[in-house]
Scaffold this motif. Structure first.
Motif, mmCIF file in Angstrom:
data_model
loop_
_atom_site.group_PDB
_atom_site.id
_atom_site.type_symbol
_atom_site.label_atom_id
_atom_site.label_comp_id
_atom_site.label_asym_id
_atom_site.label_seq_id
_atom_site.Cartn_x
_atom_site.Cartn_y
_atom_site.Cartn_z
ATOM 1 N N GLN A 1 -80.665 105.519 13.286
ATOM 2 C CA GLN A 1 -81.658 106.057 12.977
ATOM 3 C C GLN A 1 -83.159 105.012 13.532
ATOM 4 O OE1 GLN A 1 -81.821 104.127 8.523
ATOM 5 N NE2 GLN A 1 -83.363 105.414 7.980
ATOM 6 N N VAL A 2 -84.016 106.253 13.407
ATOM 7 C CA VAL A 2 -85.601 105.751 14.349
ATOM 8 C C VAL A 2 -86.253 104.892 13.853
ATOM 9 C CG1 VAL A 2 -87.622 106.485 15.209
ATOM 10 C CG2 VAL A 2 -85.363 107.489 15.182
ATOM 11 N N GLN A 3 -87.405 103.827 13.626
ATOM 12 C CA GLN A 3 -87.602 103.364 13.270
ATOM 13 C C GLN A 3 -89.389 102.885 13.315
ATOM 14 O OE1 GLN A 3 -85.750 99.891 10.694
ATOM 15 N NE2 GLN A 3 -86.822 101.340 8.990
ATOM 16 N N LEU A 4 -90.518 103.631 12.378
ATOM 17 C CA LEU A 4 -91.744 103.290 13.794
ATOM 18 C C LEU A 4 -92.597 102.418 12.541
ATOM 19 C CD1 LEU A 4 -92.148 106.863 15.265
ATOM 20 C CD2 LEU A 4 -91.374 104.774 16.319
ATOM 21 N N VAL A 5 -93.086 101.058 12.233
ATOM 22 C CA VAL A 5 -93.728 99.902 12.106
ATOM 23 C C VAL A 5 -95.216 99.883 12.321
ATOM 24 C CG1 VAL A 5 -94.009 97.769 10.666
ATOM 25 C CG2 VAL A 5 -90.565 99.056 10.824
ATOM 26 N N GLU A 6 -96.025 100.452 12.035
ATOM 27 C CA GLU A 6 -97.188 99.734 12.437
ATOM 28 C C GLU A 6 -98.003 99.203 11.366
ATOM 29 O OE1 GLU A 6 -97.203 104.887 11.501
ATOM 30 O OE2 GLU A 6 -96.461 102.587 10.200
ATOM 31 N N ASN B 161 -92.022 110.134 24.180
ATOM 32 C CA ASN B 161 -93.317 110.409 24.716
ATOM 33 C C ASN B 161 -93.708 109.947 23.219
ATOM 34 O OD1 ASN B 161 -93.855 111.925 27.386
ATOM 35 N ND2 ASN B 161 -93.681 113.580 26.706
ATOM 36 N N MET B 162 -94.960 108.727 23.090
ATOM 37 C CA MET B 162 -95.612 108.119 21.833
ATOM 38 C C MET B 162 -97.103 108.963 21.655
ATOM 39 S SD MET B 162 -92.533 106.606 20.816
ATOM 40 C CE MET B 162 -92.956 106.007 19.457
ATOM 41 N N GLY B 163 -97.130 108.545 20.256
ATOM 42 C CA GLY B 163 -98.412 108.808 19.691
ATOM 43 C C GLY B 163 -98.573 108.325 18.700
ATOM 44 N N TRP B 164 -100.460 108.756 18.986
ATOM 45 C CA TRP B 164 -101.263 108.050 16.970
ATOM 46 C C TRP B 164 -101.602 109.388 16.473
ATOM 47 C CZ3 TRP B 164 -100.143 103.083 15.036
ATOM 48 C CH2 TRP B 164 -99.916 102.699 15.615
ATOM 49 N N TYR B 165 -101.890 109.453 15.524
ATOM 50 C CA TYR B 165 -101.921 110.773 14.671
ATOM 51 C C TYR B 165 -102.927 109.770 13.110
ATOM 52 C CZ TYR B 165 -99.246 114.153 16.589
ATOM 53 O OH TYR B 165 -99.040 115.584 17.257
ATOM 54 N N ALA C 47 -96.312 107.722 15.835
ATOM 55 C CA ALA C 47 -95.156 109.484 16.221
ATOM 56 C C ALA C 47 -94.920 109.641 17.137
ATOM 57 C CB ALA C 47 -96.805 110.625 16.221
ATOM 58 N N ALA C 48 -93.337 109.300 17.081
ATOM 59 C CA ALA C 48 -92.396 108.852 18.435
ATOM 60 C C ALA C 48 -91.968 111.153 18.773
ATOM 61 C CB ALA C 48 -91.029 108.711 17.799
ATOM 62 N N SER D 151 -91.062 114.037 16.783
ATOM 63 C CA SER D 151 -89.490 113.875 16.388
ATOM 64 C C SER D 151 -89.490 113.315 14.631
ATOM 65 C CB SER D 151 -88.518 113.507 16.576
ATOM 66 O OG SER D 151 -89.123 115.113 17.730
ATOM 67 N N SER D 152 -90.487 112.201 14.716
ATOM 68 C CA SER D 152 -90.494 111.066 14.028
ATOM 69 C C SER D 152 -91.551 110.448 13.137
ATOM 70 C CB SER D 152 -89.102 109.521 14.309
ATOM 71 O OG SER D 152 -88.665 110.074 14.578
#
Length: 121
Positions: A1-6, A33-37, A96-97, A109-110
């Motif tokens: 399970q993908v988790q992204l914590v800002e 590839n990663m990103g910020w929105y 964003a991932a 994707s995530s």
């Protein structure tokens, strides 16, 4: 399970700086590839910056020269250094991932949960 914590958001005066960080887990971070929105009230979510698995960066015209995206594959983190902030940078910022070109735009994707950045004038 993908988790992204800002982390790292907050309130800053115009002309100031903030550094956002995103910690990723549940993915093979170095291949994506990663990103910020960001999304301002009443507006659509928009791309701020991307960084490929190889480190190539891409920025929205509105932030070029002021923002810098970077990644640390050893720590599974992607950061956004924001300098010379303007009131119009006020928004919720999302990590964003697996960011990639698709059709006429970008596919993600995530998403992280988002973090507020407020720039006062």
């Amino acid at each position: 399970q993908v988790q992204l914590v800002e982390s790292g958001g907050g309130l800053v005066q115009a002309g100031g700086s903030l550094r956002l960080s995103c910690a990723a887990s549940g993915i093979t971070f170095n291949v994506y590839n990663m990103g910020w929105y960001r999304q301002a009230p009443g507006k659509q979510r928009e791309l701020v910056a991307t960084i490929t698995s190889g480190g190539t960066t891409n920025y929205a015209d509105s932030v070029k020269g002021r923002f810098t995206i970077s990644r640390d594959n050893a720590k599974n983190t992607v950061d956004l250094q924001m300098n010379s902030l303007k009131p119009e940078d006020t928004a919720v910022y999302y990590c964003a991932a697996d960011v990639r070109r698709g059709g006429s735009g970008w596919l993600v994707s995530s998403w992280g949960q988002g973090i507020q950045v407020t720039v006062s004038s």
